[in-house]
Write a protein that holds these residues in place. Sequence first.
Motif, PDB file in Angstrom:
ATOM      1  N   GLN A  48       0.826  -1.185  -0.052  1.00 24.90           N
ATOM      2  CA  GLN A  48      -0.056  -0.003  -0.067  1.00 24.90           C
ATOM      3  C   GLN A  48       0.826   1.341   0.061  1.00 24.90           C
ATOM      4  O   GLN A  48       0.529   2.035  -0.562  1.00 24.90           O
ATOM      5  CB  GLN A  48      -0.894  -0.032   1.207  1.00 24.90           C
ATOM      6  CG  GLN A  48      -1.888   1.253   1.380  1.00 24.90           C
ATOM      7  CD  GLN A  48      -2.949   1.163   0.210  1.00 24.90           C
ATOM      8  OE1 GLN A  48      -3.452   0.024  -0.287  1.00 24.90           O
ATOM      9  NE2 GLN A  48      -3.212   2.188  -0.675  1.00 24.90           N
ATOM     10  N   LYS A  49       1.850   1.170   0.685  1.00 24.14           N
ATOM     11  CA  LYS A  49       2.780   2.469   0.806  1.00 24.14           C
ATOM     12  C   LYS A  49       3.567   2.653  -0.586  1.00 24.14           C
ATOM     13  O   LYS A  49       3.777   3.657  -0.929  1.00 24.14           O
ATOM     14  CB  LYS A  49       3.839   2.239   1.946  1.00 24.14           C
ATOM     15  CG  LYS A  49       3.414   2.456   3.405  1.00 24.14           C
ATOM     16  CD  LYS A  49       4.435   2.223   4.234  1.00 24.14           C
ATOM     17  CE  LYS A  49       3.973   2.196   5.812  1.00 24.14           C
ATOM     18  NZ  LYS A  49       5.158   2.007   6.665  1.00 24.14           N
ATOM     19  N   TYR A  50       4.039   1.626  -1.258  1.00 25.54           N
ATOM     20  CA  TYR A  50       4.419   1.594  -2.499  1.00 25.54           C
ATOM     21  C   TYR A  50       3.454   2.220  -3.551  1.00 25.54           C
ATOM     22  O   TYR A  50       3.915   3.177  -4.428  1.00 25.54           O
ATOM     23  CB  TYR A  50       5.007   0.124  -2.995  1.00 25.54           C
ATOM     24  CG  TYR A  50       5.492   0.175  -4.318  1.00 25.54           C
ATOM     25  CD1 TYR A  50       6.673   0.715  -4.726  1.00 25.54           C
ATOM     26  CD2 TYR A  50       4.905  -0.178  -5.423  1.00 25.54           C
ATOM     27  CE1 TYR A  50       7.260   0.786  -6.071  1.00 25.54           C
ATOM     28  CE2 TYR A  50       5.349  -0.357  -6.602  1.00 25.54           C
ATOM     29  CZ  TYR A  50       6.365   0.159  -7.017  1.00 25.54           C
ATOM     30  OH  TYR A  50       6.880   0.082  -8.244  1.00 25.54           O
ATOM     31  N   ASN A  51       2.172   1.524  -3.594  1.00 23.39           N
ATOM     32  CA  ASN A  51       1.221   1.839  -4.507  1.00 23.39           C
ATOM     33  C   ASN A  51       0.935   3.597  -4.116  1.00 23.39           C
ATOM     34  O   ASN A  51       0.788   4.181  -5.265  1.00 23.39           O
ATOM     35  CB  ASN A  51      -0.020   1.348  -4.423  1.00 23.39           C
ATOM     36  CG  ASN A  51       0.038   0.040  -4.832  1.00 23.39           C
ATOM     37  OD1 ASN A  51       0.903  -0.213  -5.961  1.00 23.39           O
ATOM     38  ND2 ASN A  51      -0.588  -1.283  -4.687  1.00 23.39           N
ATOM     39  N   ASP A  52       0.923   3.864  -2.859  1.00 24.62           N
ATOM     40  CA  ASP A  52       0.739   5.284  -2.748  1.00 24.62           C
ATOM     41  C   ASP A  52       1.575   6.225  -3.012  1.00 24.62           C
ATOM     42  O   ASP A  52       1.468   7.264  -3.651  1.00 24.62           O
ATOM     43  CB  ASP A  52       0.409   5.560  -1.072  1.00 24.62           C
ATOM     44  CG  ASP A  52      -0.709   5.090  -0.542  1.00 24.62           C
ATOM     45  OD1 ASP A  52      -1.800   4.628  -1.301  1.00 24.62           O
ATOM     46  OD2 ASP A  52      -1.058   4.812   0.711  1.00 24.62           O
ATOM     47  N   ALA A  53       3.059   5.940  -3.074  1.00 27.56           N
ATOM     48  CA  ALA A  53       4.103   6.506  -3.328  1.00 27.56           C
ATOM     49  C   ALA A  53       3.972   6.768  -5.058  1.00 27.56           C
ATOM     50  O   ALA A  53       4.474   7.859  -5.539  1.00 27.56           O
ATOM     51  CB  ALA A  53       5.493   5.744  -3.071  1.00 27.56           C
ATOM     52  N   ILE A  54       3.490   5.829  -5.796  1.00 28.90           N
ATOM     53  CA  ILE A  54       3.726   5.673  -6.921  1.00 28.90           C
ATOM     54  C   ILE A  54       2.258   6.314  -7.879  1.00 28.90           C
ATOM     55  O   ILE A  54       2.306   6.360  -9.069  1.00 28.90           O
ATOM     56  CB  ILE A  54       4.201   4.510  -7.814  1.00 28.90           C
ATOM     57  CG1 ILE A  54       2.995   3.474  -7.659  1.00 28.90           C
ATOM     58  CG2 ILE A  54       5.351   4.154  -7.275  1.00 28.90           C
ATOM     59  CD1 ILE A  54       3.364   2.198  -8.333  1.00 28.90           C
ATOM     60  N   SER A  55       1.152   6.358  -7.126  1.00 30.24           N
ATOM     61  CA  SER A  55      -0.004   6.746  -7.668  1.00 30.24           C
ATOM     62  C   SER A  55      -0.727   7.834  -7.105  1.00 30.24           C
ATOM     63  O   SER A  55      -0.195   8.397  -5.970  1.00 30.24           O
ATOM     64  CB  SER A  55      -1.200   5.805  -7.402  1.00 30.24           C
ATOM     65  OG  SER A  55      -1.639   5.391  -6.079  1.00 30.24           O
ATOM     66  N   VAL A  56      -1.617   8.585  -7.571  1.00 31.50           N
ATOM     67  CA  VAL A  56      -2.385   9.874  -7.264  1.00 31.50           C
ATOM     68  C   VAL A  56      -3.693   9.358  -6.900  1.00 31.50           C
ATOM     69  O   VAL A  56      -4.467   9.115  -7.924  1.00 31.50           O
ATOM     70  CB  VAL A  56      -2.106  11.257  -8.310  1.00 31.50           C
ATOM     71  CG1 VAL A  56      -3.020  12.282  -7.701  1.00 31.50           C
ATOM     72  CG2 VAL A  56      -0.505  11.378  -8.344  1.00 31.50           C
ATOM     73  N   GLY A  58      -7.102  10.266  -3.859  1.00 29.06           N
ATOM     74  CA  GLY A  58      -7.553  11.238  -2.598  1.00 29.06           C
ATOM     75  C   GLY A  58      -6.904  10.932  -1.416  1.00 29.06           C
ATOM     76  O   GLY A  58      -6.491  11.978  -0.809  1.00 29.06           O
ATOM     77  N   ASN A  59      -6.600   9.810  -1.142  1.00 27.62           N
ATOM     78  CA  ASN A  59      -5.706   9.414  -0.025  1.00 27.62           C
ATOM     79  C   ASN A  59      -4.301  10.050  -0.266  1.00 27.62           C
ATOM     80  O   ASN A  59      -3.941  10.447   0.861  1.00 27.62           O
ATOM     81  CB  ASN A  59      -5.630   7.824   0.286  1.00 27.62           C
ATOM     82  CG  ASN A  59      -7.094   7.500   0.722  1.00 27.62           C
ATOM     83  OD1 ASN A  59      -7.882   8.354   1.010  1.00 27.62           O
ATOM     84  ND2 ASN A  59      -6.887   6.105   0.484  1.00 27.62           N
ATOM     85  N   ASN A  64       0.826  13.151   3.756  1.00 29.17           N
ATOM     86  CA  ASN A  64       2.088  13.474   3.320  1.00 29.17           C
ATOM     87  C   ASN A  64       2.796  12.109   2.439  1.00 29.17           C
ATOM     88  O   ASN A  64       2.812  11.248   2.676  1.00 29.17           O
ATOM     89  CB  ASN A  64       3.075  13.372   4.432  1.00 29.17           C
ATOM     90  CG  ASN A  64       2.614  14.555   5.442  1.00 29.17           C
ATOM     91  OD1 ASN A  64       1.835  15.830   4.937  1.00 29.17           O
ATOM     92  ND2 ASN A  64       2.881  14.620   6.780  1.00 29.17           N
ATOM     93  N   ASN A  65       3.362  12.793   1.305  1.00 25.96           N
ATOM     94  CA  ASN A  65       3.688  11.975   0.018  1.00 25.96           C
ATOM     95  C   ASN A  65       5.176  12.646  -0.118  1.00 25.96           C
ATOM     96  O   ASN A  65       5.020  13.740  -0.936  1.00 25.96           O
ATOM     97  CB  ASN A  65       2.967  11.547  -0.736  1.00 25.96           C
ATOM     98  CG  ASN A  65       3.334  10.582  -1.654  1.00 25.96           C
ATOM     99  OD1 ASN A  65       4.673  10.212  -1.548  1.00 25.96           O
ATOM    100  ND2 ASN A  65       2.726   9.965  -2.467  1.00 25.96           N
ATOM    101  N   PRO A  66       6.296  12.122   0.065  1.00 30.68           N
ATOM    102  CA  PRO A  66       7.529  12.961  -0.142  1.00 30.68           C
ATOM    103  C   PRO A  66       7.812  12.754  -1.883  1.00 30.68           C
ATOM    104  O   PRO A  66       8.540  13.605  -2.399  1.00 30.68           O
ATOM    105  CB  PRO A  66       8.577  12.335   0.378  1.00 30.68           C
ATOM    106  CG  PRO A  66       8.194  10.613   0.721  1.00 30.68           C
ATOM    107  CD  PRO A  66       6.665  10.765   0.788  1.00 30.68           C
ATOM    108  N   LEU A  67       6.823  11.978  -2.605  1.00 30.60           N
ATOM    109  CA  LEU A  67       7.160  12.162  -4.059  1.00 30.60           C
ATOM    110  C   LEU A  67       6.167  12.880  -4.618  1.00 30.60           C
ATOM    111  O   LEU A  67       6.192  13.279  -6.009  1.00 30.60           O
ATOM    112  CB  LEU A  67       6.897  10.600  -4.857  1.00 30.60           C
ATOM    113  CG  LEU A  67       7.901   9.505  -3.980  1.00 30.60           C
ATOM    114  CD1 LEU A  67       7.674   8.415  -4.478  1.00 30.60           C
ATOM    115  CD2 LEU A  67       9.387   9.918  -4.497  1.00 30.60           C
ATOM    116  N   PHE A  68       5.243  13.384  -4.043  1.00 28.43           N
ATOM    117  CA  PHE A  68       4.299  14.261  -4.678  1.00 28.43           C
ATOM    118  C   PHE A  68       4.724  15.846  -4.449  1.00 28.43           C
ATOM    119  O   PHE A  68       4.607  16.371  -3.582  1.00 28.43           O
ATOM    120  CB  PHE A  68       2.798  14.130  -3.684  1.00 28.43           C
ATOM    121  CG  PHE A  68       1.762  14.675  -4.385  1.00 28.43           C
ATOM    122  CD1 PHE A  68       1.387  14.254  -5.766  1.00 28.43           C
ATOM    123  CD2 PHE A  68       1.086  15.641  -3.749  1.00 28.43           C
ATOM    124  CE1 PHE A  68       0.287  14.843  -6.303  1.00 28.43           C
ATOM    125  CE2 PHE A  68      -0.228  16.043  -4.462  1.00 28.43           C
ATOM    126  CZ  PHE A  68      -0.399  15.629  -5.770  1.00 28.43           C
TER     127      PHE A  68
END
Length: 107
Positions: A48-56, A58-59, A64-68
Amino acid sequence: QTLSDKEKWARLDMFWKKYNNVLLSFVKTEKEVEHLKEINIRLKNMLQKYNDAISVNGNVIASNNPLFVINGRVEGQTHPKKPITKPLTVVDANHFLATTQVRSQVR
């Protein structure tokens, strides 16, 4: 056919040995299932952390996302701008020594 008391007890003892082995296997299997569930939860969290880091989605936008990065801002903060400085005058050491008189003091 009648069994002697000794044979009856031997068969009953064999039954309990098999029963205990099955019960022990069941308990081991339950512990293994719990262990695998814990590993599965950790792996799901990592995924889930990986998917959150590579996708955009609402969540991701809400957390906080350092890649966004939006317009140079990371997590709502802007990067400090570099101050404008004058170019430095650089003099080559050999040129400096050849054109100036250097005094050395011996103590």
